[in-house]
Design an enzyme around this catalytic site. Structure first.
Site, PDB file in Angstrom:
ATOM      1  N   SER A   4      61.730 -46.658  -1.334  1.00  0.00           N
ATOM      2  CA  SER A   4      62.574 -47.778  -0.899  1.00  0.00           C
ATOM      3  C   SER A   4      62.249 -48.163   0.540  1.00  0.00           C
ATOM      4  O   SER A   4      61.089 -48.369   0.878  1.00  0.00           O
ATOM      5  CB  SER A   4      64.047 -47.401  -1.081  1.00  0.00           C
ATOM      6  N   ASP A  24      63.949 -49.290  -7.785  1.00  0.00           N
ATOM      7  CA  ASP A  24      63.964 -48.438  -6.599  1.00  0.00           C
ATOM      8  C   ASP A  24      63.529 -46.998  -6.891  1.00  0.00           C
ATOM      9  O   ASP A  24      64.048 -46.345  -7.800  1.00  0.00           O
ATOM     10  CB  ASP A  24      65.379 -48.430  -6.021  1.00  0.00           C
TER      11      ASP A  24
END
Length: 319
Positions: A47, A161
């Site tokens: 991320s 993610d």
């Protein structure tokens, strides 16, 4: 001391964890390491951690920090491209275009240091390690926070993610050849003081808006969007209830905290750095200076451990 421990052949790897706006603290951690003569030879990220890792691997950390420190709250809202038709509230395209204006996109294979980003296949649930191709494409693929940012199409698969399965990618760091891994975990759960301010995102924006025409325009646009979005989901919502974005973000934080703890038990790093950022919210990207300072200070409690890699054992002839 980039590729070894001052000639001792130990490759230091740095695994930068997920954490949205908290990710700016990774810059401070890198600065603190460099000030102590420690330059990680391998960097991985999940991320937001993948963005900082990519900037470091491509020798553009200065450019990223300069831009991050200039961001205001208005800038952050302006970077978000809302959508109610995709797989998230925001597409993230505008944000990545802006990142691309400050960081030169490069092929991962050509970077100064080995770099890898972690993402997750939305349908198979498989962890995906991105180690080739566009650096910024890898960052975006790793940053599709479920429910908030839309998934990214990568090699025919929809990716979300990386923090969903591997919030602090120690395993990828070791796979790339690291002998000593420093993990930066931003998902540590801490009890924070209850805020007595308004919790609704639109109300907070209304309270914090600027007096400029641009800010007023942004305020009107986002207030209307968030009000309509929230009302379409729950019309009887009480003002004291947390907003949908807050619920999603905190639920993900809880999940990632448990996952990162379990992953690091199975594949422990040699050193864990845990910046204390409990009061940082999802979109607090305008607080980069604070986060960087916290990240820098987080290494002070690890001086003894860092001495192990900063000062190698003496050779017999040196004793």
């Amino acid at each position: 001391m980039e590729n070894d421990r001052r000639g001792c052949g130990v490759k230091v790897g740095l695994a930068l964890g997920s954490g949205s706006a908290r990710g700016w603290s990774h810059i401070g951690v890198l600065r603190a390491l460099n000030d102590r003569g420690i330059e990680p030879a391998i960097v991985t990220g999940s991320s937001t951690g993948s963005l900082v890792a990519a900037s470091y691997a491509s020798e553009q950390l200065d450019a990223l920090e300069t831009w991050a420190r200039t961001l205001t709250k208005v800038d952050v809202w302006r970077l978000l491209d809302a959508t109610l038709s995709g797989g998230g509230v925001m597409r993230g395209n505008r944000l990545m275009r802006t990142v691309g204006e400050h960081l030169e996109d490069r092929a991962i294979e050509s970077l100064a240091r080995p770099f890898g980003a972690v993402a997750v296949d939305l349908y198979s649930g498989r962890e995906v390690w991105i180690q080739k191709g566009s650096m910024l494409h890898a960052v975006r693929a790793s940053s599709g926070l479920p429910g908030l940012f839309t998934p990214m199409l990568h090699e025919g698969n929809w990716l979300i993610d990386g923090g969903v399965l591997n919030p602090v990618p120690v395993s990828l760091c070791r796979a790339l050849g690291a002998d000593y891994v420093i993990a930066v975990n931003l998902n540590r759960r801490e009890v924070k003081k209850e805020s007595h301010g308004p919790k609704d995102p639109a109300t907070r924006l209304r309270r914090d808006r600027r007096g400029s025409d641009e800010a007023n325009e942004l305020f009107a646009r986002w207030t209307g969007l968030l009000d309509n979005f929230v009302n379409s989901i729950r019309s009887d919502r009480e003002s004291s209830e947390p907003g949908i974005v807050e619920v999603v973000y905190n639920a993900i934080n809880i999940m990632q905290d448990q996952i990162s703890s379990n992953r690091m038990v199975g594949d422990p790093p040699d050193l864990v750095v845990t910046p204390r950022l409990a009061d940082f919210h999802l979109m607090d990207f305008h607080r980069a200076a604070e986060a960087i300072e916290v990240g820098y200070g987080a290494l002070e409690a690890s001086e003894t451990e860092l001495d192990v890699i900063a000062r190698p054992p003496l050779l017999d002839e040196e004793r």
